[in-house]
Design a protein around this motif. Structure first.
Motif, PDB file in Angstrom:
ATOM      1  N   ARG A 109      38.039  38.943  44.208  1.00  0.00           N
ATOM      2  CA  ARG A 109      38.063  37.520  43.883  1.00  0.00           C
ATOM      3  C   ARG A 109      36.670  36.898  43.979  1.00  0.00           C
ATOM      4  O   ARG A 109      36.317  36.016  43.180  1.00  0.00           O
ATOM      5  N   ALA A 110      35.864  37.368  44.927  1.00  0.00           N
ATOM      6  CA  ALA A 110      34.541  36.782  45.144  1.00  0.00           C
ATOM      7  C   ALA A 110      33.605  36.988  43.962  1.00  0.00           C
ATOM      8  O   ALA A 110      32.600  36.278  43.827  1.00  0.00           O
ATOM      9  N   ALA A 111      33.906  37.950  43.110  1.00  0.00           N
ATOM     10  CA  ALA A 111      33.041  38.219  41.955  1.00  0.00           C
ATOM     11  C   ALA A 111      33.135  37.128  40.904  1.00  0.00           C
ATOM     12  O   ALA A 111      32.271  37.044  40.019  1.00  0.00           O
ATOM     13  N   TYR A 112      34.172  36.294  40.988  1.00  0.00           N
ATOM     14  CA  TYR A 112      34.405  35.283  39.964  1.00  0.00           C
ATOM     15  C   TYR A 112      34.460  33.901  40.602  1.00  0.00           C
ATOM     16  O   TYR A 112      35.506  33.238  40.633  1.00  0.00           O
ATOM     17  N   ASP A 125      30.850  29.200  39.045  1.00  0.00           N
ATOM     18  CA  ASP A 125      30.155  29.838  37.920  1.00  0.00           C
ATOM     19  C   ASP A 125      31.091  30.122  36.745  1.00  0.00           C
ATOM     20  O   ASP A 125      30.676  30.040  35.582  1.00  0.00           O
ATOM     21  N   TYR A 126      32.334  30.471  37.061  1.00  0.00           N
ATOM     22  CA  TYR A 126      33.293  30.861  36.028  1.00  0.00           C
ATOM     23  C   TYR A 126      34.600  30.097  36.255  1.00  0.00           C
ATOM     24  O   TYR A 126      35.573  30.636  36.804  1.00  0.00           O
ATOM     25  N   PRO A 127      34.648  28.842  35.857  1.00  0.00           N
ATOM     26  CA  PRO A 127      35.795  27.984  36.180  1.00  0.00           C
ATOM     27  C   PRO A 127      37.123  28.450  35.596  1.00  0.00           C
ATOM     28  O   PRO A 127      38.182  28.016  36.071  1.00  0.00           O
ATOM     29  N   HIS A 128      37.098  29.309  34.595  1.00  0.00           N
ATOM     30  CA  HIS A 128      38.340  29.735  33.951  1.00  0.00           C
ATOM     31  C   HIS A 128      38.733  31.174  34.302  1.00  0.00           C
ATOM     32  O   HIS A 128      39.668  31.723  33.712  1.00  0.00           O
TER      33      HIS A 128
END
Length: 216
Positions: free
Chosen positions: A165-168, A172-175
């Motif tokens: 989960r931390a990768a997204y 930075d990547y709201p979607h």
């Protein structure tokens, strides 16, 4: 009566070489294939392979064609509706590639002189022209289907994401807040994407077909 002793190892054949090369491609990729590795796996000397294949590329072509030979072509017989036939064939083709994704780059070069690959191309083209598609358009349909099927077999979309989960970070990547869940649902996602794309592709061709019939 004196009898000649049987050889301890089965005699070398094209089929044995193709089987060994295919196993090596599946396990380690195209670059792993060499005459040295194959000879060792088969328990023979390297030069003996050249009695059956002149080059490594010929061996890889034969491996690729053995995969093409697994594709069901029976749906193109008996006057079956062209759309239903393409749908069934696309799934059979993708299934044949699913367990052998490492050989797809060789298949993507085109059939060349490979017998099974040529039978496949012949079956698709023949069915499309028999259904009333002009030869030029039938050729494009065959190419389009190959692009789509081979492309779908090259890699997994879902496994392109990591289970972290931390990768997204939403900052930075709201979607992509659920992207970390894709990896564990890889097969479901990829098969769903294939069917969605195939349906859209065939829907588009059906519209073209109706327009063709109206102007005939």
């Amino acid at each position: 009566m004196w009898r000649m002793a049987r050889p301890r190892k089965p005699l070398l054949s094209r089929d044995r070489i193709v089987e060994a090369a295919g196993a090596l491609v599946d396990a380690e990729g195209l670059e792993a294939v060499s005459t040295r590795r194959l000879a060792a796996a088969l328990g023979v000397s390297g030069p003996s392979l050249y009695n059956h294949f002149r080059t490594k590329d010929e061996i890889l072509d034969a491996v690729a064609d053995s995969v093409s030979a697994r594709v069901d072509l029976s749906m193109f017989e008996g006057g079956r509706d062209w759309r239903a036939a393409l749908h069934a064939w696309a799934h059979s083709y993708r299934d044949a590639l699913a367990d052998h994704p490492n050989i797809v780059p060789v298949l993507a070069r085109g059939p060349g002189r490979r017998p099974a690959g040529l039978r496949l191309a012949d079956a698709v083209f023949g069915a499309m022209t028999a259904a009333g598609w002009p030869p030029a358009q039938a050729t494009r349909i065959g190419a389009l289907m190959r692009y789509f099927i081979l492309g779908s077999a090259m890699a997994s979309f879902a496994r392109g994401f990591v289970d972290d989960r931390a990768a997204y970070d939403p900052a930075d990547y709201p979607h992509l807040g659920q992207a970390h869940l894709l990896a564990e649902r890889g097969r479901e996602v990829d098969e769903g994407a294939f069917e969605t794309g195939l349906t859209a592709l065939l829907d588009g061709l059906a519209l073209q077909y109706e327009a063709l019939k109206e102007t005939a």
